[in-house]
Scaffold this motif. Structure first.
Motif, mmCIF file in Angstrom:
data_model
loop_
_atom_site.group_PDB
_atom_site.id
_atom_site.type_symbol
_atom_site.label_atom_id
_atom_site.label_comp_id
_atom_site.label_asym_id
_atom_site.label_seq_id
_atom_site.Cartn_x
_atom_site.Cartn_y
_atom_site.Cartn_z
ATOM 1 N N VAL A 138 2.790 3.938 4.102
ATOM 2 C CA VAL A 138 3.280 2.854 3.216
ATOM 3 C C VAL A 138 3.270 1.709 3.914
ATOM 4 O O VAL A 138 3.795 1.536 5.058
ATOM 5 C CB VAL A 138 4.778 3.295 2.674
ATOM 6 N N VAL A 139 3.014 0.430 3.376
ATOM 7 C CA VAL A 139 3.058 -0.843 3.793
ATOM 8 C C VAL A 139 3.846 -1.683 2.921
ATOM 9 O O VAL A 139 3.519 -1.770 1.624
ATOM 10 C CB VAL A 139 1.643 -1.562 4.363
ATOM 11 N N TYR A 140 4.831 -2.382 3.354
ATOM 12 C CA TYR A 140 5.324 -3.138 2.533
ATOM 13 C C TYR A 140 6.202 -4.375 3.172
ATOM 14 O O TYR A 140 6.345 -4.451 4.440
ATOM 15 C CB TYR A 140 6.897 -2.412 2.083
ATOM 16 N N LEU A 141 6.410 -5.526 2.439
ATOM 17 C CA LEU A 141 6.976 -6.797 2.710
ATOM 18 C C LEU A 141 8.323 -6.698 2.552
ATOM 19 O O LEU A 141 8.752 -6.222 1.487
ATOM 20 C CB LEU A 141 6.255 -8.077 2.084
ATOM 21 N N ALA A 189 0.951 -1.218 -0.072
ATOM 22 C CA ALA A 189 -0.054 0.017 -0.013
ATOM 23 C C ALA A 189 0.749 1.144 -0.016
ATOM 24 O O ALA A 189 1.931 1.226 0.604
ATOM 25 C CB ALA A 189 -0.861 0.207 1.170
ATOM 26 N N GLY A 190 0.364 2.229 -0.513
ATOM 27 C CA GLY A 190 0.977 3.653 -0.787
ATOM 28 C C GLY A 190 1.903 3.736 -1.797
ATOM 29 O O GLY A 190 2.003 3.159 -2.596
ATOM 30 N N SER A 191 2.826 4.875 -1.639
ATOM 31 C CA SER A 191 3.683 5.393 -2.701
ATOM 32 C C SER A 191 4.787 6.220 -1.993
ATOM 33 O O SER A 191 4.659 6.662 -1.091
ATOM 34 C CB SER A 191 3.053 6.232 -3.861
ATOM 35 N N GLY A 192 6.032 5.927 -2.696
ATOM 36 C CA GLY A 192 7.044 6.532 -2.405
ATOM 37 C C GLY A 192 8.323 6.192 -3.263
ATOM 38 O O GLY A 192 8.257 6.129 -4.472
ATOM 39 N N ALA A 193 9.420 6.136 -2.738
ATOM 40 C CA ALA A 193 10.630 6.256 -3.260
ATOM 41 C C ALA A 193 11.685 5.605 -2.517
ATOM 42 O O ALA A 193 11.859 5.747 -1.223
ATOM 43 C CB ALA A 193 11.172 7.385 -4.027
ATOM 44 N N SER A 194 12.854 4.771 -3.112
ATOM 45 C CA SER A 194 13.971 4.324 -2.336
ATOM 46 C C SER A 194 15.220 4.921 -3.036
ATOM 47 O O SER A 194 15.247 5.130 -4.195
ATOM 48 C CB SER A 194 14.029 2.750 -2.536
ATOM 49 N N GLU A 195 16.169 5.173 -2.139
ATOM 50 C CA GLU A 195 17.428 5.713 -2.448
ATOM 51 C C GLU A 195 18.202 4.425 -2.175
ATOM 52 O O GLU A 195 18.303 3.961 -1.139
ATOM 53 C CB GLU A 195 17.911 6.731 -1.723
ATOM 54 N N ARG A 218 11.275 5.233 -7.711
ATOM 55 C CA ARG A 218 9.866 5.619 -7.443
ATOM 56 C C ARG A 218 8.809 4.222 -7.654
ATOM 57 O O ARG A 218 9.206 3.395 -8.591
ATOM 58 C CB ARG A 218 9.174 6.746 -8.418
ATOM 59 N N TRP A 219 8.188 3.933 -6.731
ATOM 60 C CA TRP A 219 7.378 2.810 -6.535
ATOM 61 C C TRP A 219 5.928 3.169 -6.153
ATOM 62 O O TRP A 219 5.761 4.186 -5.448
ATOM 63 C CB TRP A 219 7.891 1.979 -5.704
ATOM 64 N N ARG A 220 5.067 2.099 -6.261
ATOM 65 C CA ARG A 220 3.613 2.416 -5.813
ATOM 66 C C ARG A 220 2.987 1.036 -5.311
ATOM 67 O O ARG A 220 3.983 -0.110 -5.611
ATOM 68 C CB ARG A 220 2.656 2.941 -6.696
#
Length: 327
Positions: A123-126, A85-91, A98-100
Motif C-alpha cells: 500500500v502506498v499513500y499520501l 496503490a493497494g487496498s486495506g482498511a483503517s481503524e 475499507r479502502w483501495r
C-alpha cells in the motif's frame, strides 16, 4: 541582525519575501530518500519546511505499508490521506473503513487510528497534516501508542467490512474517486467566488463540503483533470499544493517555468503569486490538490489582499481554463 524585537518584526517581511523568491516550488519523489519510523515501515517527507518550502504550517508525507503489515497506532491533529496503490482498511476510533487505490480518508482531530494492508501488493499513500502549525500554537504533537509491524492472519480475519463512510459523530471519513461529485469547468458553481470558477477543465471533489466532509485544518480536496494541450485559468491565492497523479506539464508562476511529472509535488507559495498550469504532454494530466486551513482564516480577515482572484487579459476578460494549442 535586528537590534531589538520590533526591528526583527520589521525585517521579517523582507525575509519572507526572499524565502518566496528562493522557494524550490517542486519536490521530485525520486530525490527524497525513504526512512523507517515507528509509524511506517517506509516513509518520506515530501513537503515541509525541512525541505526548504516556506509553508503556512503544513506537511505531506508518502508512506508504504508492506504486504501483511500494519502501520503504528497514534493520535494527532486532523489528517487527510489519499491511497495511491493497494487496498486495506483503517481503524479510526474503533470503527473500520475499507479502502483501495483512489480512496481519500479523513482522520478527525485527535482520533486514534491505524491502517492495515489487506491486499497482495504494498500500500502506498499520501498523508497531509498541519502538525507543524499545531505544534507552533502549542496545540499539536503526536501521541504514539503502538509501533508498526506484521499483522497475523487471525487479526486480519477479524477486521470487519465497512458499514458506513461516517464516524460515530456523523462526520464523513471516507470517499472513493468513483463516488465523488464531478463537474466540468463551465458547470462548476461550487464556490460563490467568481475567481474560483472556470479554473480547471474537470473537477472531482474529495475531502470538503461538496462531498459531505467537515475538515477544518487540512484537506486533500480535489482531483483536477486537464486534457493534453490545455491550460487552467490564471489566478492568485494563498498556499495550495498539487501532487501529480498522472501526466506531464509545467506551471507558470510569476514568469517562472516550473516543469512537473508523475509523483512530483508542487507548492503554490502563500504569496499571492499569479500562476497557471499547462498540460504540454500527449495525455490527460491529473493533479491532486491539498489545502491547509490557515489560508481561509487569512482570507477572511484580509479580504482586500488575500482573496482568491482572477487574472485578466489586456481587454479585461478573465483568463479561464481551455486549450492553448491545437492537436
Amino acid at each position: 541582525m535586528a537590534d531589538n524585537f520590533y526591528e526583527g518584526w520589521v525585517d521579517a517581511g523582507s525575509e519572507v519575501a526572499e524565502a518566496y523568491r528562493n522557494s524550490p516550488v517542486v519536490v521530485h519523489d525520486a530525490d527524497v530518500p525513504w526512512v523507517g519510523t515507528r509509524q511506517d515501515a517506509r516513509a518520506k517527507l515530501i513537503f515541509g519546511r525541512e525541505l526548504g518550502f516556506p509553508t503556512m504550517g503544513g506537511a505531506v508525507t508518502k508512506s508504504e505499508i508492506p504486504v501483511g503489515w500494519q502501520t503504528g497506532t497514534h493520535r494527532h491533529g486532523e489528517e487527510s490521506m489519499f491511497i495511491l496503490a493497494g487496498s486495506g482498511a483503517s481503524e479510526i476510533d474503533g470503527r473500520w473503513y475499507r479502502w483501495r487505490a483512489g480512496s481519500a480518508v479523513y482522520v478527525p482531530y485527535r482520533a486514534q487510528h491505524r491502517h492495515v494492508n489487506l491486499g497482495s501488493e504494498p500500500v502506498v499513500y499520501l498523508s497531509a497534516t498541519a502538525t507543524p502549525l499545531e505544534i507552533f500554537v502549542n496545540l499539536g504533537g503526536i501521541e504514539h501508542i503502538a509501533d508498526c509491524g506484521p499483522v497475523d492472519a487471525e487479526q486480519v480475519s477479524a477486521i470487519p467490512g465497512s458499514t458506513s463512510d461516517h464516524d460515530a459523530e456523523g462526520k464523513r471519513v471516507h470517499i472513493h474517486l468513483d463516488d465523488s461529485p464531478i463537474t466540468a469547468s463551465e458547470e462548476d458553481r461550487d464556490s460563490t467566488l467568481a475567481a474560483n470558477q472556470d479554473q480547471h477543465n474537470l473537477v472531482q471533489y474529495l475531502i470538503g463540503p461538496r462531498a459531505g466532509f467537515d475538515a477544518t485544518s487540512v484537506a486533500i480536496s480535489h482531483v483536477f483533470t486537464e486534457p493534453a494541450g490545455s491550460r487552467t485559468g490564471r489566478h492568485r491565492h494563498l498556499e495550495a499544493l498539487l501532487y501529480v497523479l498522472e501526466g506531464n506539464g509545467f506551471t507558470d508562476i510569476e514568469g517562472r517555468h516550473i516543469p512537473w511529472g508523475p509523483g512530483d509535488l508542487m507548492q503554490i507559495p502563500p504569496a499571492m503569486f499569479a500562476h497557471q498550469h499547462y498540460n504540454d504532454g500527449t495525455a490527460d494530466c491529473r493533479l491532486l490538490r491539498i489545502g491547509f486551513g490557515i489560508r481561509p482564516w487569512f482570507t477572511s480577515i484580509w479580504p482586500a489582499g488575500y482573496e482568491s482572484r482572477r487574472e485578466l487579459d489586456e481587454s479585461g476578460r478573465a483568463l479561464v481554463a481551455g486549450r492553448y494549442r491545437e492537436g
